[in-house]
Enzyme design. Sequence first.
Site, PDB file in Angstrom:
ATOM      1  N   ARG A 169       0.827  -1.217   0.000  1.00 38.41           N
ATOM      2  CA  ARG A 169       0.000   0.000   0.000  1.00 38.41           C
ATOM      3  C   ARG A 169       0.857   1.261   0.000  1.00 38.41           C
ATOM      4  O   ARG A 169       0.437   2.300  -0.512  1.00 38.41           O
ATOM      5  CB  ARG A 169      -0.942  -0.016   1.220  1.00 38.41           C
ATOM      6  CG  ARG A 169      -1.979   1.112   1.205  1.00 38.41           C
ATOM      7  CD  ARG A 169      -2.971   0.965   2.345  1.00 38.41           C
ATOM      8  NE  ARG A 169      -4.072   1.908   2.274  1.00 38.41           N
ATOM      9  CZ  ARG A 169      -4.309   2.856   3.174  1.00 38.41           C
ATOM     10  NH1 ARG A 169      -3.536   2.987   4.235  1.00 38.41           N
ATOM     11  NH2 ARG A 169      -5.325   3.669   3.038  1.00 38.41           N
ATOM     12  N   ILE A 198      -7.121   7.826  -0.611  1.00 32.88           N
ATOM     13  CA  ILE A 198      -7.031   6.380  -0.782  1.00 32.88           C
ATOM     14  C   ILE A 198      -7.922   5.832   0.332  1.00 32.88           C
ATOM     15  O   ILE A 198      -7.833   6.273   1.483  1.00 32.88           O
ATOM     16  CB  ILE A 198      -5.566   5.874  -0.664  1.00 32.88           C
ATOM     17  CG1 ILE A 198      -5.464   4.361  -0.860  1.00 32.88           C
ATOM     18  CG2 ILE A 198      -4.914   6.280   0.651  1.00 32.88           C
ATOM     19  CD1 ILE A 198      -3.990   3.851  -0.928  1.00 32.88           C
ATOM     20  N   SER A 199      -8.816   4.913  -0.005  1.00 36.55           N
ATOM     21  CA  SER A 199      -9.756   4.413   1.008  1.00 36.55           C
ATOM     22  C   SER A 199      -9.009   3.699   2.127  1.00 36.55           C
ATOM     23  O   SER A 199      -7.911   3.172   1.933  1.00 36.55           O
ATOM     24  CB  SER A 199     -10.759   3.452   0.381  1.00 36.55           C
ATOM     25  OG  SER A 199     -11.497   4.074  -0.632  1.00 36.55           O
ATOM     26  N   GLN A 200      -9.655   3.661   3.282  1.00 36.69           N
ATOM     27  CA  GLN A 200      -9.119   2.922   4.437  1.00 36.69           C
ATOM     28  C   GLN A 200      -9.046   1.432   4.067  1.00 36.69           C
ATOM     29  O   GLN A 200      -9.966   0.906   3.433  1.00 36.69           O
ATOM     30  CB  GLN A 200     -10.105   3.154   5.579  1.00 36.69           C
ATOM     31  CG  GLN A 200      -9.699   2.591   6.894  1.00 36.69           C
ATOM     32  CD  GLN A 200     -10.784   2.827   7.950  1.00 36.69           C
ATOM     33  OE1 GLN A 200     -11.619   3.718   7.805  1.00 36.69           O
ATOM     34  NE2 GLN A 200     -10.747   2.033   8.987  1.00 36.69           N
ATOM     35  N   PRO A 201      -7.971   0.732   4.443  1.00 40.93           N
ATOM     36  CA  PRO A 201      -7.851  -0.694   4.107  1.00 40.93           C
ATOM     37  C   PRO A 201      -9.063  -1.524   4.536  1.00 40.93           C
ATOM     38  O   PRO A 201      -9.511  -2.393   3.794  1.00 40.93           O
ATOM     39  CB  PRO A 201      -6.583  -1.132   4.854  1.00 40.93           C
ATOM     40  CG  PRO A 201      -5.764   0.110   4.946  1.00 40.93           C
ATOM     41  CD  PRO A 201      -6.746   1.237   5.081  1.00 40.93           C
TER      42      PRO A 201
END
Length: 218
Positions: A40, A66-69
């Site tokens: 990431r 960037i979206s949260q994992p």
Amino acid sequence: MRPVEDTYRHKGLRKKLVQGIQAKGISDERVLDAVLEVPRHFFLDSAFDEKAYEDKAFPIGEGQTISQPYTVAYQSQLLEVKPFLKVLEIGTGSAYQAVVLAEMGAQVYTIERQKKLFESNKSFAFLKKYGSIKFFYGDGYEGLPTFAPFDRVIITAAAPEIPQKLIEQLRPGGMMVIPLGAGDVQRMMRITKLENGALKEEVFDHFSFVPMIEGRKG
Ligand code: SAH
């Protein structure tokens, strides 16, 4: 600058991240394996080198994130991705979600409305190894009629309503995962297009996405 090295330290941090999202309820092994696999930190500026493995959203420029994992894993799990399925993603952003889907074996078609983000992915060398991802600059509300039908549609921006054109581009038996709602908080929904064309709607948890906006931005 983007980092290019994936060290043991990064791999260790990734393992912890995977344990964290597992503890939050993600159980699909293929999703967990993909998160473990994808560096990431490559998708962020080197200033985020270690932060990249915190379970948080981060800025990627142009007011986007960037979206949260956990969110990426949650959507990927609901999508029930299997190898060779054709997946349409709306909101390429950093391309992290697209790569997670590609790692799970999907054929990914991803659309981004912001030219700068689209261009930045063009020069992102790491993405060259993913021949199974096709990148498009366009308005996700229009989908990609030329490439339809899709087995899956994943929307990674908050949609005020279900985009009808994307439902049309879904194969009977296919599914759409969409954060639905016009406010700051949305409800994750899974919409299944049944063989007879009727829609089955399932409601899941609350999330907070950046808005899905109509039209392209140059
Ligand atoms: N999937 C991304 C999440 C990025 S945030 C990731 O893994 O990083 C959502 C993205 O959706 C933003 O980049 C935003 O520009 C884009 N977006 C918003 N509305 C859109 C639309 N109508 N069509 C295509 N992309 C859109």
